[in-house]
Motif scaffolding. Structure first.
Motif, PDB file in Angstrom:
ATOM      1  N   GLY A  63      46.035  47.179  46.524  1.00  0.00           N
ATOM      2  CA  GLY A  63      45.091  46.193  47.036  1.00  0.00           C
ATOM      3  C   GLY A  63      43.664  46.681  46.982  1.00  0.00           C
ATOM      4  O   GLY A  63      43.321  47.563  46.183  1.00  0.00           O
ATOM      5  N   THR A  64      42.832  46.118  47.862  1.00  0.00           N
ATOM      6  CA  THR A  64      41.398  46.406  47.872  1.00  0.00           C
ATOM      7  C   THR A  64      40.932  46.590  49.312  1.00  0.00           C
ATOM      8  O   THR A  64      41.333  45.830  50.206  1.00  0.00           O
ATOM      9  CB  THR A  64      40.611  45.250  47.231  1.00  0.00           C
ATOM     10  OG1 THR A  64      41.076  45.061  45.899  1.00  0.00           O
ATOM     11  CG2 THR A  64      39.111  45.548  47.219  1.00  0.00           C
ATOM     12  N   LEU A  65      40.104  47.603  49.528  1.00  0.00           N
ATOM     13  CA  LEU A  65      39.401  47.765  50.791  1.00  0.00           C
ATOM     14  C   LEU A  65      38.017  47.152  50.636  1.00  0.00           C
ATOM     15  O   LEU A  65      37.299  47.464  49.677  1.00  0.00           O
ATOM     16  CB  LEU A  65      39.283  49.245  51.161  1.00  0.00           C
ATOM     17  CG  LEU A  65      40.585  50.034  51.288  1.00  0.00           C
ATOM     18  CD1 LEU A  65      40.285  51.468  51.711  1.00  0.00           C
ATOM     19  CD2 LEU A  65      41.527  49.375  52.274  1.00  0.00           C
ATOM     20  N   VAL A  66      37.651  46.304  51.574  1.00  0.00           N
ATOM     21  CA  VAL A  66      36.353  45.640  51.554  1.00  0.00           C
ATOM     22  C   VAL A  66      35.516  46.198  52.695  1.00  0.00           C
ATOM     23  O   VAL A  66      35.960  46.218  53.846  1.00  0.00           O
ATOM     24  CB  VAL A  66      36.494  44.112  51.691  1.00  0.00           C
ATOM     25  CG1 VAL A  66      35.117  43.448  51.680  1.00  0.00           C
ATOM     26  CG2 VAL A  66      37.378  43.552  50.586  1.00  0.00           C
ATOM     27  N   TYR A  67      34.312  46.645  52.367  1.00  0.00           N
ATOM     28  CA  TYR A  67      33.367  47.138  53.364  1.00  0.00           C
ATOM     29  C   TYR A  67      32.146  46.235  53.377  1.00  0.00           C
ATOM     30  O   TYR A  67      31.610  45.893  52.310  1.00  0.00           O
ATOM     31  CB  TYR A  67      32.908  48.560  53.033  1.00  0.00           C
ATOM     32  CG  TYR A  67      33.977  49.604  53.102  1.00  0.00           C
ATOM     33  CD1 TYR A  67      34.154  50.368  54.248  1.00  0.00           C
ATOM     34  CD2 TYR A  67      34.816  49.857  52.021  1.00  0.00           C
ATOM     35  CE1 TYR A  67      35.134  51.348  54.321  1.00  0.00           C
ATOM     36  CE2 TYR A  67      35.799  50.826  52.073  1.00  0.00           C
ATOM     37  CZ  TYR A  67      35.946  51.571  53.231  1.00  0.00           C
ATOM     38  OH  TYR A  67      36.910  52.542  53.300  1.00  0.00           O
ATOM     39  N   ALA A  68      31.697  45.895  54.578  1.00  0.00           N
ATOM     40  CA  ALA A  68      30.468  45.113  54.730  1.00  0.00           C
ATOM     41  C   ALA A  68      29.544  45.872  55.676  1.00  0.00           C
ATOM     42  O   ALA A  68      29.893  46.127  56.833  1.00  0.00           O
ATOM     43  CB  ALA A  68      30.774  43.727  55.283  1.00  0.00           C
ATOM     44  N   PHE A  69      28.350  46.251  55.197  1.00  0.00           N
ATOM     45  CA  PHE A  69      27.390  47.053  55.970  1.00  0.00           C
ATOM     46  C   PHE A  69      26.231  46.172  56.416  1.00  0.00           C
ATOM     47  O   PHE A  69      25.660  45.423  55.610  1.00  0.00           O
ATOM     48  CB  PHE A  69      26.876  48.211  55.123  1.00  0.00           C
ATOM     49  CG  PHE A  69      27.947  49.184  54.723  1.00  0.00           C
ATOM     50  CD1 PHE A  69      28.339  50.195  55.574  1.00  0.00           C
ATOM     51  CD2 PHE A  69      28.581  49.081  53.492  1.00  0.00           C
ATOM     52  CE1 PHE A  69      29.337  51.096  55.214  1.00  0.00           C
ATOM     53  CE2 PHE A  69      29.576  49.966  53.117  1.00  0.00           C
ATOM     54  CZ  PHE A  69      29.959  50.982  53.979  1.00  0.00           C
ATOM     55  N   SER A  70      25.859  46.312  57.696  1.00  0.00           N
ATOM     56  CA  SER A  70      24.854  45.418  58.258  1.00  0.00           C
ATOM     57  C   SER A  70      23.956  46.154  59.245  1.00  0.00           C
ATOM     58  O   SER A  70      24.360  47.155  59.856  1.00  0.00           O
ATOM     59  CB  SER A  70      25.543  44.239  58.972  1.00  0.00           C
ATOM     60  OG  SER A  70      24.617  43.438  59.652  1.00  0.00           O
ATOM     61  N   LYS A  71      22.746  45.608  59.430  1.00  0.00           N
ATOM     62  CA  LYS A  71      21.801  46.137  60.410  1.00  0.00           C
ATOM     63  C   LYS A  71      22.113  45.633  61.813  1.00  0.00           C
ATOM     64  O   LYS A  71      21.488  46.082  62.783  1.00  0.00           O
ATOM     65  CB  LYS A  71      20.373  45.741  60.034  1.00  0.00           C
ATOM     66  CG  LYS A  71      19.951  46.087  58.610  1.00  0.00           C
ATOM     67  CD  LYS A  71      18.544  45.599  58.331  1.00  0.00           C
ATOM     68  CE  LYS A  71      18.168  45.713  56.865  1.00  0.00           C
ATOM     69  NZ  LYS A  71      18.929  44.768  56.013  1.00  0.00           N
ATOM     70  N   ALA A  72      23.035  44.687  61.943  1.00  0.00           N
ATOM     71  CA  ALA A  72      23.348  44.077  63.232  1.00  0.00           C
ATOM     72  C   ALA A  72      24.857  43.949  63.362  1.00  0.00           C
ATOM     73  O   ALA A  72      25.605  44.086  62.376  1.00  0.00           O
ATOM     74  CB  ALA A  72      22.689  42.713  63.331  1.00  0.00           C
ATOM     75  N   VAL A 101      26.033  39.796  46.964  1.00  0.00           N
ATOM     76  CA  VAL A 101      26.173  39.943  48.417  1.00  0.00           C
ATOM     77  C   VAL A 101      25.662  41.320  48.809  1.00  0.00           C
ATOM     78  O   VAL A 101      26.287  42.332  48.479  1.00  0.00           O
ATOM     79  CB  VAL A 101      27.637  39.770  48.876  1.00  0.00           C
ATOM     80  CG1 VAL A 101      27.705  39.747  50.407  1.00  0.00           C
ATOM     81  CG2 VAL A 101      28.239  38.507  48.294  1.00  0.00           C
ATOM     82  N   THR A 102      24.557  41.381  49.495  1.00  0.00           N
ATOM     83  CA  THR A 102      23.949  42.651  49.877  1.00  0.00           C
ATOM     84  C   THR A 102      24.861  43.411  50.845  1.00  0.00           C
ATOM     85  O   THR A 102      25.379  42.841  51.810  1.00  0.00           O
ATOM     86  CB  THR A 102      22.588  42.422  50.546  1.00  0.00           C
ATOM     87  OG1 THR A 102      21.752  41.717  49.648  1.00  0.00           O
ATOM     88  CG2 THR A 102      21.949  43.729  50.955  1.00  0.00           C
ATOM     89  N   GLY A 103      25.051  44.703  50.574  1.00  0.00           N
ATOM     90  CA  GLY A 103      25.744  45.569  51.517  1.00  0.00           C
ATOM     91  C   GLY A 103      27.250  45.447  51.529  1.00  0.00           C
ATOM     92  O   GLY A 103      27.896  45.982  52.437  1.00  0.00           O
ATOM     93  N   VAL A 104      27.854  44.782  50.549  1.00  0.00           N
ATOM     94  CA  VAL A 104      29.303  44.627  50.513  1.00  0.00           C
ATOM     95  C   VAL A 104      29.856  45.381  49.299  1.00  0.00           C
ATOM     96  O   VAL A 104      29.320  45.260  48.193  1.00  0.00           O
ATOM     97  CB  VAL A 104      29.721  43.144  50.463  1.00  0.00           C
ATOM     98  CG1 VAL A 104      31.239  43.009  50.318  1.00  0.00           C
ATOM     99  CG2 VAL A 104      29.260  42.430  51.731  1.00  0.00           C
ATOM    100  N   TYR A 105      30.946  46.145  49.543  1.00  0.00           N
ATOM    101  CA  TYR A 105      31.543  46.969  48.491  1.00  0.00           C
ATOM    102  C   TYR A 105      33.054  46.791  48.519  1.00  0.00           C
ATOM    103  O   TYR A 105      33.665  46.625  49.586  1.00  0.00           O
ATOM    104  CB  TYR A 105      31.191  48.447  48.693  1.00  0.00           C
ATOM    105  CG  TYR A 105      29.718  48.715  48.548  1.00  0.00           C
ATOM    106  CD1 TYR A 105      29.194  49.194  47.353  1.00  0.00           C
ATOM    107  CD2 TYR A 105      28.845  48.483  49.609  1.00  0.00           C
ATOM    108  CE1 TYR A 105      27.831  49.434  47.213  1.00  0.00           C
ATOM    109  CE2 TYR A 105      27.490  48.717  49.481  1.00  0.00           C
ATOM    110  CZ  TYR A 105      26.991  49.190  48.272  1.00  0.00           C
ATOM    111  OH  TYR A 105      25.644  49.408  48.136  1.00  0.00           O
ATOM    112  N   THR A 106      33.652  46.840  47.340  1.00  0.00           N
ATOM    113  CA  THR A 106      35.109  46.751  47.224  1.00  0.00           C
ATOM    114  C   THR A 106      35.638  48.020  46.566  1.00  0.00           C
ATOM    115  O   THR A 106      35.071  48.524  45.600  1.00  0.00           O
ATOM    116  CB  THR A 106      35.526  45.519  46.397  1.00  0.00           C
ATOM    117  OG1 THR A 106      34.920  45.596  45.091  1.00  0.00           O
ATOM    118  CG2 THR A 106      35.088  44.240  47.087  1.00  0.00           C
ATOM    119  N   CYS A 107      36.767  48.509  47.113  1.00  0.00           N
ATOM    120  CA  CYS A 107      37.321  49.788  46.657  1.00  0.00           C
ATOM    121  C   CYS A 107      38.813  49.628  46.414  1.00  0.00           C
ATOM    122  O   CYS A 107      39.561  49.270  47.334  1.00  0.00           O
ATOM    123  CB  CYS A 107      37.106  50.871  47.711  1.00  0.00           C
ATOM    124  SG  CYS A 107      35.407  50.965  48.356  1.00  0.00           S
TER     125      CYS A 107
END
Length: 574
Positions: A63-72, A101-107
């Motif tokens: 599968g895939t790990l989804v990361y979303a990075f945010s200032k809030a 999509v800013t700050g989002v990564y898939t692994c």
């Protein structure tokens, strides 16, 4: 069977809180469970890894790990605060930035390689104290709705954690901030057969893990398993902000750990107490206690302190010795002594030198401890030049670079280190020439001239084909000599403590010693205070002869032992 792999900087297992909620999947919808943690990063140092610490699963997955990075916090579906706050950046190995999509990564992940990609957050040296990055973490199986998973990651603070959804933070804390956390240790001595209370007082401004560990004190060797006879019986804390765990009753490197969380109430002062107990048979160890309050996951300035205490005992800590061997390929091997008669050396040996095949004579000057302290080694090359190697104090590299002593040593057919024969505290060496005359070379303190002018011991020593500096065999505190004659009879020459007449009248030990090709006396290998002997026969079998302390019968019967795996074709023991 469920499998668990713990990975990442903290190597943590699954956190109970991560999987405590009800699963949003159906009962038969199996999925792997991932562990992620909040991180604290120090500006200008290593990145804080945000990839999961570990993963647990029952069967194959992909599968895939989804990361979303945010200032809030991750509650805004418009993603207005997506991306990284000032001073923070991402270290990316193998993940893909989500297009548009800013700050989002898939692994990508699989059960065969659950950590083919890694993510870390780095704080620049100028990053402000208290800067916080929020990130969401979602696992989506192969064939799942990736777009939906991205949305879930962006608003994961609104979802229940279930092993595939989590919200975490990365917080910047400067060294000046973290230095407000302090530790004070109180470690009074403990007498044998009694207990004593030790304490660690922590002023905790931040959430962190207190780790209390133990190590040999200054100048002490490392203890063998089960040897210390000092342990911890319980641990206590005086604050509800703290949870402590005693991982072992022994003074292990991770003996006490405490999680301290001041919460929103501000700094707390916590006293952690634990009971130290010494058995009646404990030796007079000096023990170092070190404590670290781990605020940073990866940082150079977590608060730490150290203290020492002594075990009040009349029993001294026995010295443990090593033995060195050389094989026919010229490799030098280190055999680490244990102090146990049943297995005097570990079942492994370390290669600590190469190229020693250039020497036709090699000997230690005195027994060498497992901490690589002692009289050092001398070796003669085929041109008759003698070289000196000092001990370093580091067992993994026990000998220094060689220093040239001088030429002309080819006149001798025996060179043997014999310990301190003259009584001046320095290791000496004997040498026998072709006419059978024995000479004593007293040791000096000089690196470049390690021996004084030779002193003639006497003639008639040509009847012997092997000499061994045997240590103290008769209990008088002096280093004696063992000699084997051509008939295979072993003789003990007791030391006198005089350089002009270093040995007294010989004492017959016994016959039948012609079967041994190599003989060495590494020191006391069995913790009984007496020098022992190691001998190898022509078939490669190795035997231990325990010392008795009696000149008339200096050794007990032989016991077959092992020098560890990977050692063969030996042509020298010292």
């Amino acid at each position: 069977m469920r499998r668990t792999i713990a990975l990442g900087g903290t190597a943590a297992l699954l956190l109970a809180g991560l999987v405590s909620g009800a699963s949003t999947a159906a009962a038969d919808d199996w999925y792997p469970m991932f562990d992620v943690s909040d991180r604290v990063v120090q500006p200008g140092t290593w990145p804080a890894e945000v990839s999961p610490n570990g993963v647990s699963w029952d069967g194959p997955f992909e599968g895939t790990l989804v990361y979303a990075f945010s200032k809030a916090p991750l509650t805004d579906p418009t993603w207005a605060k997506g991306g990284f706050p000032a001073g923070l950046s991402l270290q990316n190995e193998g993940c893909q930035a989500r297009t548009g999509v800013t700050g989002v990564y898939t692994c990508p992940v699989t059960d065969e390689n659950p950590y083919s990609s890694r993510l870390g957050v780095e704080a620049a040296a100028e990053a402000a104290d208290g800067t916080t990055l929020h990130y969401g973490f979602v696992y989506v199986p192969r064939g799942g709705d990736l777009a939906r998973a991205v949305k879930e990651a962006q608003t994961v603070d609104l979802l229940l954690e279930d092993g595939r959804h989590a919200a975490r933070t990365v917080t910047v804390k400067t060294a000046e901030h973290v230095a407000q956390n302090t530790i004070q240790l109180s470690t009074p001595p403990v007498a044998v057969g009694t207990t004593v209370t030790h304490t660690a007082k922590v002023h905790a401004v931040d959430k962190g893990r207190l780790e209390i560990g133990f190590e040999p004190g200054e100048g002490m060797r490392h203890w063998e398993e089960g040897e210390l006879q000092v342990g911890i019986t319980d641990v206590r804390q005086d604050s509800g902000t703290t949870e402590c765990d005693l991982s072992s009753g022994y003074l292990a490197a991770d003996g006490v750990t405490c999680e301290i969380d001041p919460g929103t109430a501000g700094p707390v002062d916590v006293t952690i107490s634990y009971t130290v107990k010494a058995t009646p048979s404990a030796a007079a160890w000096r023990i170092g206690t070190y404590a670290m309050f781990q605020v940073y996951d990866n940082g150079e300035q977590n608060p730490e302190t150290r203290s020492e205490f002594v075990v009040q005992s009349s029993r001294p800590v026995p010295t443990h010795y090593a033995m060195v061997s050389r094989d026919k390929s010229g490799l030098l091997h280190w055999h680490h002594g244990t102090g146990k008669a049943s297995a005097p050396f570990y079942e492994w040996s370390e290669t600590v030198g190469r190229g020693w095949g250039i020497y036709n004579a090699v000997t230690k000057l005195a027994p060498i401890t497992i901490e690589a302290e002692g009289g050092g080694v001398v070796a003669r090359d085929t041109s008759g030049v003698l070289w000196s190697y000092r001990t370093t104090g580091n067992w993994y590299e026990p000998l220094t670079s060689r220093v040239r002593v001088g030429s002309g040593w080819g006149i001798y057919n025996q060179l043997v280190g014999v310990g301190d024969v003259s009584g001046d505290g320095r290791p000496d060496m004997i040498a026998r020439d072709a006419s059978g005359v024995l000479w004593l070379y007293k040791g000096t303190t000089s690196t470049t001239a390690p021996f004084a002018t030779r002193v003639r011991v006497g003639g008639g020593w040509g009847i012997y084909n092997q000499f061994t500096g045997a240590g103290d065999l008769n209990g008088d505190g002096r280093a004696d000599l063992i000699a084997r004659d051509t008939a295979g009879v072993l003789w003990l020459y007791p030391a006198t403590g005089r350089a002009d007449v270093p040995y007294g009248t010989r004492v017959r030990v016994g016959s039948g010693w012609q079967g041994y090709s190599l003989v060495s006396s590494p020191g006391d290998l069995t913790d009984d205070g007496r020098a022992d002997l190691v001998a190898r026969d022509g078939s490669g079998n190795v035997y231990l002869y325990q010392g008795t302390g009696k000149a008339a019968a200096p050794y007990l019967g032989r016991v077959k032992i092992s020098l560890g795996e990977g050692v063969s074709s030996l042509n020298a023991l010292f």
